[in-house]
Structures are given as structure tokens and as C-alpha cells.
Design an enzyme around this catalytic site. Structure first.
Site, short mmCIF file in Angstrom:
data_model
loop_
_atom_site.label_atom_id
_atom_site.label_comp_id
_atom_site.label_asym_id
_atom_site.label_seq_id
_atom_site.Cartn_x
_atom_site.Cartn_y
_atom_site.Cartn_z
N ARG A 174 -30.02 26.02 10.11
CA ARG A 174 -30.46 25.46 8.83
C ARG A 174 -29.92 24.05 8.61
NH1 ARG A 174 -27.15 29.85 7.94
NH2 ARG A 174 -25.51 29.85 6.36
N GLU A 180 -20.81 27.77 8.36
CA GLU A 180 -20.50 28.41 7.08
C GLU A 180 -19.38 29.44 7.23
OE1 GLU A 180 -19.97 28.24 4.27
OE2 GLU A 180 -21.65 28.76 2.98
N ARG A 202 -25.54 20.03 1.39
CA ARG A 202 -25.86 21.33 1.98
C ARG A 202 -27.19 21.18 2.71
NH1 ARG A 202 -25.66 25.93 -2.51
NH2 ARG A 202 -26.11 27.31 -0.77
N HIS A 203 -27.46 22.10 3.61
CA HIS A 203 -28.77 22.15 4.27
C HIS A 203 -29.85 22.38 3.22
CE1 HIS A 203 -28.40 26.39 3.41
NE2 HIS A 203 -27.15 26.29 3.88
N ASN A 242 -31.35 32.01 1.82
CA ASN A 242 -31.07 31.57 0.44
C ASN A 242 -32.14 32.13 -0.49
OD1 ASN A 242 -29.97 28.25 1.47
ND2 ASN A 242 -28.76 30.07 1.02
N HIS A 279 -22.54 23.53 4.74
CA HIS A 279 -22.81 24.74 3.94
C HIS A 279 -21.95 24.77 2.69
CE1 HIS A 279 -24.85 26.43 7.52
NE2 HIS A 279 -23.97 25.67 8.15
N GLY A 292 0.80 -1.23 0.00
CA GLY A 292 0.00 0.00 0.00
C GLY A 292 0.82 1.27 0.00
O1 LIG Z 1 -18.20 31.89 -1.05
P1 LIG Z 1 -19.53 32.09 -1.69
O2 LIG Z 1 -19.57 31.69 -3.14
O3 LIG Z 1 -20.04 33.46 -1.45
O4 LIG Z 1 -20.46 30.98 -1.00
C1 LIG Z 1 -20.64 30.97 0.41
C2 LIG Z 1 -22.02 31.50 0.69
O5 LIG Z 1 -22.96 30.48 0.44
C3 LIG Z 1 -24.12 30.70 1.25
C4 LIG Z 1 -25.32 30.87 0.38
O6 LIG Z 1 -25.16 31.94 -0.51
O7 LIG Z 1 -24.09 29.58 2.10
P2 LIG Z 1 -25.30 28.75 2.80
O8 LIG Z 1 -25.60 27.68 1.83
O9 LIG Z 1 -24.80 28.22 4.09
O10 LIG Z 1 -26.42 29.70 3.03
C5 LIG Z 1 -23.78 31.95 2.07
O11 LIG Z 1 -24.38 31.97 3.30
C6 LIG Z 1 -22.28 31.90 2.11
O12 LIG Z 1 -21.67 33.09 2.47
#
Ligand SMILES: O=P(O)(O)OC[C@H]1O[C@@](CO)(OP(=O)(O)O)[C@@H](O)[C@@H]1O
Length: 765
Positions: free
Chosen positions: A629, A650, A577-578, A584, A716, A351
Site C-alpha cells: 500500500r 506498519e 500515510r499510504h 482500511n 503507516h 548552538g
Molecule cells: O495502533 P492503532 O491505533 O490500532 O493503529 C495502527 C493500525 O492502523 C492501520 C489502519 O487501521 O494502519 P494502516 O494505515 O497501515 O493500514 C492498521 O493496519 C494498524 O494496525
């Protein structure tokens, strides 16, 4: 629609009993349950009937039953014991729609004097003459004291109140109710295959093929063009490099920062105007194990915070521990310690290549510039066409065919310890690879993984001499005493290794490889020199041990920790993701809002999916972030422990938390542009960058490597991009742009053959 009538009974009024005789202060707690393992699309059992609470015979106002377990649906309410008659029926319809709406067969059910009248019968739903669904019906009415009632009402309220999700303990388990067998969910009407969508191409590739191609081949030197074809299935292109810029930030003199139109941020606290910006360029250093290029002062014109259009903001190349270690190594360590060579040692089929590939992936993901040099690949490219034995057997035509196929196989004799030509040829390619590796390090490369058997001290001494003054060597010896695992590895080798690609007879290949193994065993000398890590029987993830000798420093320490925790027991990791959140829907960044209607629907679909996908697993765990969420998305999954990880929260959008991207663009165009220019390294003011996120996810990766049971990660967008990149071996700079759709599950299979991926899209976003 149901017919018949009854006197009006407003069961929603819990206090109604006060005006009537409540038989000693007690109330009747009525529970209606329906049971069936089968589901019909997204049809949910409902109750509707003669009182306003259950819609006054209006199907659009029918009350949905809640899912109590895999197969049990429940609706409960409280009535005074001397309640008036309630007529009702069960319905099947989607939760947020009124069509289709199937009413149960037969006459109305009647609840009178605290009892169901007539015989408790099945609820039968007829879709057409041949399509009938039957539910077992259970109706219970218990007298409860006002105190119990108050307590259960409070609990009910708390469960509904999204903000109290934080009240859920960090580790929880909603167990299956008594009498519900986990295995019984097999009848769930959910065919996982129907949700499969194509995943980004992740072909199963023999790990050695993805390793470095000899420089001399690229530059037309020792590997003459006539020796090989560059068939792309065999010769890999260089993997995209990790970040090369070498910048670093240190705590800074204050800078005034006046973001116009700033809003109050819930998670980041109230924004205070004139707060200092934590960004100031200082010295340049490398990340990881350092670099010969030491401190370089910053040029003033790249300092930022000026707010002038086009002003560039300096961004750190490294974050957290990686940066701290880089500074320490840079300033204090000996020059050769700035480059690290991990030299594998071990018999074939132990391995080594797999371990080397995994370690390369991990170090690259953390941001260390790492390359994997597989000496087998060098050998095939350099000596592949010279094997007389093969020509004798197959003749000239075959030789030509093999030239086109990129190499010929060396027979077991090539690997005999008493075959001086073979030994010399093998040492020659090892020296070439070592040369390539140290040259690359002198150009700034940090960690080289030198993947060969390196099975004698003579060979290892040669490498030590070549590394003198250039890099620090740590030997990584893989020892495996488990015959079954060795046997499995041999079989995989015959199937996957380019050495046997042109061997049509599996048994012939198998015998040849066994002889090769014997040849190595005769001369094998375990490592006893220098700095080393010995992994002894670690493959299965239980038992085994790691021995270390003369290991120190940040990166060697991380490597040991990683190796202690990895293993090859196959298990799935589900990433999702949630469900869609209220933010959103409004396109707002971050926040901590609950789920939208769509998001709730996904939570239910995910629950069904997980139940079906993991029904045969003895153990599994569900990981969420600490944001509601994700917790609400996983809330209905029963039977597996749920763990909340702060590290899975997130990316922290700092002062922009709660804004839309449009608002950021309008109010803070410089910030918006900076992020667009370098999304990986851009750190939100008072928040995080993707590099920061990667750093805080390291313990999550280690734990995912260590787990032997399946794990469902509900997290997230930014976090999942970073986790996914680790498994899919995607370069750092791609991470912020990886597609990570809502309502989709990415299944990663980790096992002996590497990492494979499947995607299930449960609903449109
Ligand atoms: O880095 P980017 O492309 O902005 O993506 C992260 C973003 O995605 C989001 C949705 O736009 O996450 P989430 O799914 O947790 O709501 C934002 O809350 C977060 O800042």
C-alpha cells in the site's frame, strides 16, 4: 459524442491477427499520447471510439489514459497490421465518474491501415468560450515481433499485478522520460496553499524557555516571588514525564494461550493454538542509564494469561536495545553511572541550547527520562531585576514594567571575567541548577542536560565536585569557526532570546551581545579534562569532526552517534500515510492489501503534490515501507530515488493481523482491554508494541537527521505517529493516540530555528 462509424475492430484480441495476414508474424503496437503540463481539476484524458475496447462510443466505457510523466498521458494497444478502421476521439473526464465529460473539438480521428488519417492535429477542449485547453497529440504505430510483444505484455501484467510489487528493487528510480524537463512542471495547475489545513499549534519558541524551571521557584525558595512574574510565555511548565514505571520482562516459562475465534494471519503466519505467550513478569529495572531502585520481584497476582476478566497483563516499560542496556547497566555499572549529566561547554552563539534541546528530544523519544536545565533561564529568573545599569538608563517606570515582563536584561559587563559580582552570581545560579539536577536524578531521573557556557576549568571543576557519587559527567563542547554561522546565530539570538526581548533597537542589542562574546572569549578554556565529546564545525552537516575522549557505555555511545549525524541544514521532511487500502475500507488491521479507488486517487494527487513541492530541489528521496500500500502510493512519483525500508512497515499486529477491532473485542476481550489500557506498551501476541516500533525506528530517525535533502516518507499510521512524535516533541504516552489522518501530508521543516510544521489535506479520507 463522436459520430461516424467504422467496421468493427476488436483491438483487445491480440491473437486476432492469427486469422488474418499478419505480414510476417508482426503486430502493430499503437501508442496514443497527449501532452500538456496543465491539469483541470481531476479530469483525466480518455479515449473512446467505434470499437468495444474503447467503449463503442459510450463515454462511460471510455479508456483512461495513463500518466507517463508530469505532462504526458499515454494509451497503447496492439492491432494486426491489416486491422479495420478505428474511429476515435479524446475525452476529458474524471477517472471514476462520467461528469463532467468534455469531448475534443472537431471531427473523429481515424486510424486506418496502421496510420492516422489526415493531419495529426492538437486535441482542443472547450470548457467555455474563454476557457480552452489544448493538448499536443502524438500517435505512433510500430511493428513489433511476437516475442517482443509477449515480453512487453508480461511486463505490463507484472506491473499491474499488485502482489509482484515486491519485485520492485529495494532502491529504484523511475526517471523522467527524455525531453521532459523537471523544471517544466511549474505550470502544473496545483496551488499547494489551497490544501493547507491548520496544524496542531507549534509556535516557534526559544528553546531555552522550554527548559526546567528552578525547583526553588516552584517551591518558593531562593528565587523569591518578588523577583519574577510567572508569565507563562516565559516560565515553562514541566514537559510531560517519560515513562516512570520500572518493569522488565525476561524470557518466560511457557503459558498456554487459546485465543478463541483466531483467524489465519497472512503476515504473522498461521496461528497455532496452544502457543506460548511471551509475557512474564520478572524483575524491575529502569531503562536507559539505570536507576538506584534495583531488582524488585513481581507479585504473582499481576501475572497474566489467566484469561480471567480483569486480569492484568504485565507490559514492559522498555523495549529492545533500551531494555537490554538498562539491564546491563543496572547489574554491572557503578551507581553514579546510572545517571548521566551532559554538561555543555562553548562560547555563546555556538548552538549549545539548540543541540541540548535536540538531544533532550531524542533521548526522551527513545524512552530515557531526560531533562534540559538551561542556566540562562535560571540567571534571568534569579538576577534579572537587579541590574542597576538598566535602571539608570530607563528609570523606575521601566523597572516596574520589566518586573511584569518577567526579567531585566544583564548588560555585557555582567559577563566580564574580571567582574567578581557577576562571576559569583553566575556561579551561584549554575550551582543551583546543578543541585536541582542531581536532586532530580536521585528521585529517579536519568539524563540531565546542563546547558551553560561552562567556559572555564574552574567552573567545570565545581560541577565535577558537585556530581561526585551522584552522576557521571560527560562534557559536550561545541566549537564553531565559521564566522557566517556565528553571525547568523548572533542575529537569531537578538531576535529570539528573552535577554533582548525588551531591546527595541536591534543594533544596540547586537553590539551588547558582541561585547558579551568578547568577554567570554578572553577567559575561554577548551575542555581537556574528564570524559568529553567535542563537536568541531559540525553545524552545516558537511565536513567538521567529532573528537571523543574516555567515552564508554550504551547511552554515551548512542549520544555520540546521534551527534555525529545531526546538523542544521534546513530541509523539509514530508510524512504521509499510504492512500486508503482495501483493508482500511473494511476496517481490518494490518494486512498487505493494495489501494482502494480512493487510495489510487490519492496516489495521483500525492504525485502531483510532490512534483510541485519539490520542483526546485536538486535532490530528494522517497521512502516507503515494504508493504504494497505504500509502494503503490509512491509508485508514480518520478525523478527521485525510492527506497523501501522494512523499519517503516506498519506495527505488526501478530495474531490479530487481518481481523477487525470488533472481532478482536468479541473474541479476545482481555487483549482488547489490555491494549486499551496501555496502548503504548501493549504488545500484540506474536507481534509488536508501540515501544517496539519506536525502537526499530531509531535508525530511520538518525537517517532523517543525517539527510541534507528533502525526504518524503510514505508509511503507516502507527509508524508515522512515532516519527511525528519525535519531531513534534510529544511525550511517549501520547504517541498511540496522535491523530494521523489518511490523505494528508505533514511537512516538517527542520532548520536553525527548530522544527516547524505545515499540513496539507489533499482529499477527504
Ligand atoms: O495502533 P492503532 O491505533 O490500532 O493503529 C495502527 C493500525 O492502523 C492501520 C489502519 O487501521 O494502519 P494502516 O494505515 O497501515 O493500514 C492498521 O493496519 C494498524 O494496525
Amino acid at each position: 459524442m463522436g459520430s461516424g462509424s467504422s467496421k468493427n475492430l476488436d483491438t483487445s484480441s491480440h491473437g486476432s491477427g492469427e486469422e488474418k495476414d499478419d505480414h510476417g508474424g508482426g503486430q502493430l503496437y499503437v501508442s496514443l499520447k497527449m501532452e500538456n503540463h496543465k491539469l483541470k481539476g481531476d479530469l483525466v484524458p480518455h479515449v473512446y471510439g467505434s470499437v468495444p475496447l474503447v467503449g463503442s462510443w459510450d463515454t462511460s466505457k471510455a479508456l483512461p489514459m495513463e500518466r507517463e510523466s508530469t505532462s504526458m498521458w499515454e494509451l497503447s494497444f496492439v492491432v494486426p497490421p491489416n486491422h479495420e478502421t478505428l474511429d476515435f476521439k479524446f475525452l476529458l473526464k474524471p477517472k471514476y465518474n462520467n461528469v463532467p465529460c468534455i469531448e475534443e473539438e472537431g471531427s473523429n480521428r481515424q486510424f486506418m491501415g496502421g496510420k492516422l488519417q489526415g493531419v495529426a492535429r492538437l486535441a482542443v477542449f472547450k470548457f467555455n468560450a474563454d476557457d480552452i485547453l489544448e493538448y499536443q497529440v502524438l500517435i505512433k504505430a510500430d511493428r513489433v515481433s511476437p516475442f517482443d510483444l509477449a515480453a512487453s505484455w508480461r511486463a505490463y501484467q507484472e506491473n499491474l499485478e499488485p502482489s509482484t510489487v515486491r519485485g520492485i528493487p529495494d532502491v529504484s528510480i523511475n526517471s523522467l522520460p527524455d525531453g521532459v524537463d523537471k523544471g517544466s512542471s511549474t505550470s502544473l495547475d496545483l496551488d499547494l496553499e489551497q490544501y493547507l489545513v491548520p496544524a496542531p499549534a507549534t509556535p516557534v519558541v526559544y528553546a531555552a524557555n522550554l527548559t526546567e524551571t528552578p525547583r526553588s521557584l516552584k517551591h518558593g525558595g531562593a528565587f523569591s516571588k518578588g523577583d519574577v512574574s510567572t508569565k507563562d510565555t516565559c516560565v515553562s511548565v514541566d514537559p510531560p514525564a517519560t515513562i516512570k514505571e520500572v518493569e522488565f520482562v525476561v524470557p518466560d516459562p511457557p503459558k498456554l494461550f487459546h485465543p478463541p475465534g483466531m483467524v489465519e494471519s497472512k503476515s504473522a503466519g498461521t496461528f497455532i493454538p496452544q502457543q506460548k505467550q511471551d509475557i512474564f513478569r520478572a524483575i524491575f529495572v529502569d531503562r536507559g542509564v539505570g536507576s538506584p531502585r534495583l531488582v524488585k520481584s513481581a507479585s504473582a497476582d499481576t501475572l497474566t494469561g489467566s484469561g480471567k476478566p480483569g486480569a492484568k497483563r504485565s507490559m514492559p516499560a522498555a523495549a529492545g536495545a533500551v531494555a537490554a542496556a538498562a539491564v546491563a547497566d543496572q547489574m554491572l555499572g557503578p551507581k553514579e553511572d546510572m545517571h548521566l549529566a551532559i554538561v555543555l561547554v562553548g562560547l555563546p552563539a555556538r548552538g549549545k541550547t539548540f543541540t541540548a534541546a535536540k538531544l533532550t528530544r531524542y533521548l526522551r523519544w527513545l524512552g530515557h527520562d531526560t531533562k534540559h536545565f538551561n542556566i540562562g533561564k535560571y540567571r534571568r529568573l534569579k538576577h534579572g531585576t537587579n541590574q542597576v545599569e538598566v535602571n539608570h538608563i530607563y528609570g523606575l517606570d521601566f523597572r516596574i514594567y520589566c518586573l511584569n515582563a518577567y526579567y531585566l536584561r544583564q548588560s555585557a559587563d555582567f559577563f566580564r571575567g574580571d567582574n567578581p559580582e557577576g562571576m559569583e552570581a553566575r556561579n551561584e545560579v549554575a550551582a543551583l541548577a546543578m543541585d536541582d539536577m542531581t536532586t532530580w536524578m536521585q528521585e529517579g531521573g536519568q539524563v540531565g542536560i546542563f546547558d551553560a557556557t561552562n567556559s572555564t576549568s574552574e567552573r567545570r571543576n565545581m560541577l565535577i565536585k558537585m556530581a561526585e557519587g551522584k552522576c557521571k559527567i560527560i562534557f559536550l563542547e561545541t566549537i564553531c569557526n565559521d564566522r557566517q554561522i556565528i553571525e547568523r546565530n548572533i542575529r537569531l539570538k537578538i531576535q529570539q532570546s528573552p535577554d533582548y526581548a525588551d531591546e527595541p533597537d536591534f543594533e544596540a542589542g547586537y553590539q551588547d551581545f558582541k561585547r558579551r562574546l568578547d568577554n567570554y572569549e578572553k577567559i575561554y578554556e577548551p575542555v581537556n579534562e574528564g570524559s568529553y565529546i567535542k563537536m568541531i564545525d559540525m553545524v552545516s552537516g558537511h565536513g567538521g569532526q567529532i573528537q571523543v575522549n574516555n567515552i564508554s557505555g550504551y547511552l554515551p555511545g548512542r549520544i555520540v552517534f546521534f551527534l555525529v549525524n545531526t546538523h542544521l541544514t534546513p530541509r523539509p521532511i514530508l510524512l504521509t500515510r499510504h492512500g486508503e487500502s482495501l483493508y482500511n475500507v473494511r476496517a481490518r488491521i494490518g494486512g498487505d492489501t493494495p489501494l482502494s479507488g480512493n487510495g489510487e486517487l490519492y496516489a495521483k494527487k500525492l504525485t502531483n503534490f510532490v512534483e510541485k513541492r519539490l520542483k526546485n530541489e536538486r535532490a530528494a528521496s522517497i521512502w516507503t515501507s515494504t508493504l504494497q500500500r505504500t509502494i503503490l502510493t509512491a509508485n508514480q512519483i518520478v525523478g527521485f530515488p525510492k527506497i523501501q525500508w522494512r523499519a517503516l512497515d506498519e506495527i505488526n499486529a501478530g495474531v490479530f493481523d487481518g481481523m477487525t477491532y470488533e472481532e478482536v473485542k468479541k473474541n479476545m476481550p482481555d487483549e482488547y482491554e489490555s491494549r486499551k489500557r496501555d496502548k503504548l506498551r501493549y504488545r500484540y501476541p506474536r507481534g509488536e508494541s508501540y515501544l517496539d516500533v519506536i525502537q526499530r525506528l531509531e535508525p530511520v530517525i538518525i537517517e532523517l537527521e543525517r539527510q541534507r535533502a528533502p525526504v518524503v516518507v510514505v508509511s503507516h499510521q502507527a509508524v508515522l505517529r512515532a516519527l511525528y512524535a519525535y519531531f513534534a516533541d510529544r511525550p511517549l504516552h501520547e504517541i498511540p493516540h496522535i491523530e494521523m489522518p489518511l490523505h494528508t501530508i505533514i511537512e516538517i521543516q527542520m532548520g536553525v530555528t527548530g522544527v516547524q510544521e505545515k499540513r496539507y489535506k489533499l482529499m477527504d479520507s
